[in-house]
Design a protein around this motif. Structure first.
Motif, short mmCIF file in Angstrom:
data_model
loop_
_atom_site.label_atom_id
_atom_site.label_comp_id
_atom_site.label_asym_id
_atom_site.label_seq_id
_atom_site.Cartn_x
_atom_site.Cartn_y
_atom_site.Cartn_z
N SER A 44 6.34 12.80 19.23
CA SER A 44 5.95 12.48 17.84
C SER A 44 4.60 13.13 17.55
O SER A 44 3.91 13.59 18.46
CB SER A 44 5.72 10.98 17.68
N ALA A 45 4.20 13.05 16.30
CA ALA A 45 2.87 13.52 15.91
C ALA A 45 1.82 12.62 16.58
O ALA A 45 2.09 11.47 16.89
CB ALA A 45 2.74 13.46 14.39
N THR A 50 1.04 11.32 11.04
CA THR A 50 2.01 11.38 9.93
C THR A 50 1.48 10.59 8.73
O THR A 50 1.61 11.05 7.58
CB THR A 50 3.39 10.87 10.37
N GLU A 130 4.32 17.02 13.99
CA GLU A 130 5.10 17.20 15.22
C GLU A 130 4.95 18.64 15.73
O GLU A 130 4.99 18.88 16.93
CB GLU A 130 6.58 16.87 14.97
N PHE A 196 11.82 13.64 14.93
CA PHE A 196 11.69 13.41 13.48
C PHE A 196 12.12 14.58 12.59
O PHE A 196 12.59 14.38 11.50
CB PHE A 196 10.22 13.03 13.22
N ARG A 210 11.03 8.01 8.51
CA ARG A 210 9.83 7.62 9.24
C ARG A 210 10.21 6.95 10.56
O ARG A 210 11.21 6.23 10.62
CB ARG A 210 8.96 6.66 8.40
N GLU A 211 9.43 7.21 11.55
CA GLU A 211 9.64 6.68 12.91
C GLU A 211 10.92 7.25 13.54
O GLU A 211 11.48 6.66 14.46
CB GLU A 211 9.75 5.14 12.92
N GLY A 212 11.38 8.37 13.02
CA GLY A 212 12.69 8.89 13.44
C GLY A 212 12.72 9.63 14.77
O GLY A 212 13.78 10.12 15.18
N SER A 213 11.60 9.69 15.47
CA SER A 213 11.60 10.45 16.73
C SER A 213 12.50 9.82 17.80
O SER A 213 13.08 10.52 18.63
CB SER A 213 10.19 10.56 17.31
N1 ASP Z 1 5.75 11.03 13.26
C1 ASP Z 1 6.82 10.37 12.55
C2 ASP Z 1 6.32 9.06 11.98
O1 ASP Z 1 5.20 8.64 12.26
C3 ASP Z 1 8.03 10.17 13.38
C4 ASP Z 1 7.83 9.27 14.59
O2 ASP Z 1 6.72 9.11 15.05
O3 ASP Z 1 8.81 8.71 15.06
O4 ASP Z 1 7.05 8.44 11.24
#
Ligand code: ASP
Length: 430
Positions: A44-45, A50, A130, A196, A210-213
């Motif tokens: 992820s970033a 993000t 990312e 992501f 969001r949070e898709g990693s």
């Molecule tokens: N960087 C993206 C986010 O913060 C994806 C992830 O972290 O899963 O939503």
């Protein structure tokens, strides 16, 4: 059964696990524990990048120059500081130049005139996070472990055009991932790719939400028939409640795919809800482990259902809005009205967390989002009386008992509640 040394491990490192130079060193230490394995790293970033890119994006669209510049500089300095601490001078210079190029693109975005949709521009912009983290991590792996390959996830995960929440084109993605990764893994290279992000048929960047990693890790594992996926977190595993709200949390040692899907669907934020289906479909276990204590057991999510009922789990969703609507002509909420309501809610892109109806009223709960609330009202108010309450919380208790229900509702006003055999849900106000 595949021979173990041939099997592929997919590791997902989230923002917290790469938020500083020390954290990245720790990732290297974890990889060293799996020295002779075939590994795909999905990253992820870094840290909260993000979120920071989102606010930069808003500042660019609103043409708030000073704000944009100061935020961009802070984010740039954050990345440069990390690489300065990680690399020797000559490698540092090379990677610094690469980072500067990404930030040049970020500046270009401020000045760009574009007729693309907001969602499309958002996806291209937030993908820088990312891009940066995967580039830095791959350099570090190459320096310390000497065998790695940076792979652009946009060339491997293909989606439709639904920007910000793209749907995966499975046949295409599976073929591309297999084709690219198998050969590289056979050469014993650690593949480092981004979570992501993905792309549509026109090679335009899309994102998986969001949070898709976590979901990206699930896609890679599914395509490669991996042995397992490990999500490395800053918690010891999946807990029965969010430690932010609860003092005495317990780790769930082993739960089934089904239970994990239920928990993440209700809002347990440890795993992105879409992650589990591709794993369940191929029976690939998912481990949630602490990156601070990588040798500890963590949580195993697999086909075994025998431990699912051991402890109640609590999931809190704050900042909820409860709508109650009544047909203006006082007609019953029979099927025709219900389908009309759902059609309008889907036009408003409402995501419903809980719903209930009586003869004349239909209630539903959504996350607080000002523009969505307006579109819901716009859609429904011509035919329905619309009322709503804000500042509520939704509490879900899996495997509840009377004592836990009383505990979560203590001192709160219950505006709505529902129970099935396994799950109790309460919409609470103060
Ligand atoms: N960087 C993206 C986010 O913060 C994806 C992830 O972290 O899963 O939503």
């Amino acid at each position: 059964m595949k021979p173990t040394n041939e099997s592929i491990l997919v590791f997902k490192f989230g923002g917290a696990s790469v938020k500083s130079a020390a954290a990245i060193d720790n990732v290297i230490d974890i990889l060293k524990l799996y020295a002779d394995r075939k590994i795909v790293v999905v990253v992820s970033a870094m840290g909260k990048t993000t979120n920071q890119l989102e606010s930069l994006f808003d500042a660019a669209l609103n043409q708030e120059k000073d704000l944009f510049i100061s935020r961009k500089e802070a984010l740039h300095a954050f990345h440069i500081e990390i690489v300065k601490a990680l690399f020797s001078d000559d490698v540092y210079e090379t990677i610094k130049n690469k980072i500067n190029l990404v930030f040049d693109e970020i500046i270009d975005f401020y000045n760009e005139k574009s007729d693309k949709s907001r969602g499309q521009r958002y996806d291209s912009f937030v993908s820088f996070g990312e891009h940066l983290s995967s580039m830095i991590l791959q350099f570090k792996i190459r320096q310390d472990l000497n065998k790695s390959l940076w792979s652009d996830a946009r060339k491997l995960i293909k989606t439709d055009d639904q920007f910000q929440r793209a749907n995966v084109d499975w046949p295409k993605s599976i073929a591309l991932i297999k084709n690219h990764c198998q050969e590289e893994l056979d050469l014993n290279r650690i593949i480092v790719t981004q979570g992501f992000i993905s792309s549509n048929a026109l090679e335009e960047t899309t994102t998986l939400g969001r949070e898709g990693s976590d979901y990206s890790a699930g896609i890679f594992a599914h395509a490669l028939d991996a042995e397992s996926v490990t999500i490395w977190k800053d918690v010891p595993g999946m807990l029965n409640a969010d430690p932010k709200f609860f003092e005495n949390t317990q780790k769930l040692d082993r739960i089934s795919f089904r239970e994990a899907i239920e928990l993440s669907y209700y809002g347990a934020s440890v795993i992105h809800p879409k992650t589990l289906k591709p794993l369940q479909n191929k029976q690939i276990p998912l481990y949630v482990k602490s990156f601070m204590n990588p040798k500890d057991e963590g949580t195993t999510i697999d086909v075994d259902t025998s431990n699912d009922h051991m402890i109640p789990s609590f999931i809190f969703k704050k900042n909820q809005v409860l709508f109650s609507i009544t047909p203006k002509d006082f007609s019953f909420l029979i099927e025709a009205n219900l389908s009309d309501i759902f059609l309008k809610l889907s036009k408003a892109k409402a995501e419903i967390n809980i719903m209930q109806n009586s003869a004349l009223s239909f209630s539903f709960l959504v996350d607080h989002n000002a523009s969505k609330i307006n579109s819901i009202i716009e859609q429904l108010s011509p035919s329905y009386e619309v009322k709503y309450n804000t500042d509520l919380e939704l509490v879900t208790v899996r495997h509840y008992d009377q004592k836990t229900n009383e505990f979560v509702c203590k001192g709160k006003k219950i505006l709505l509640h529902q129970r099935t055999r396994r799950t109790a849900r309460f919409v609470l106000g103060s």
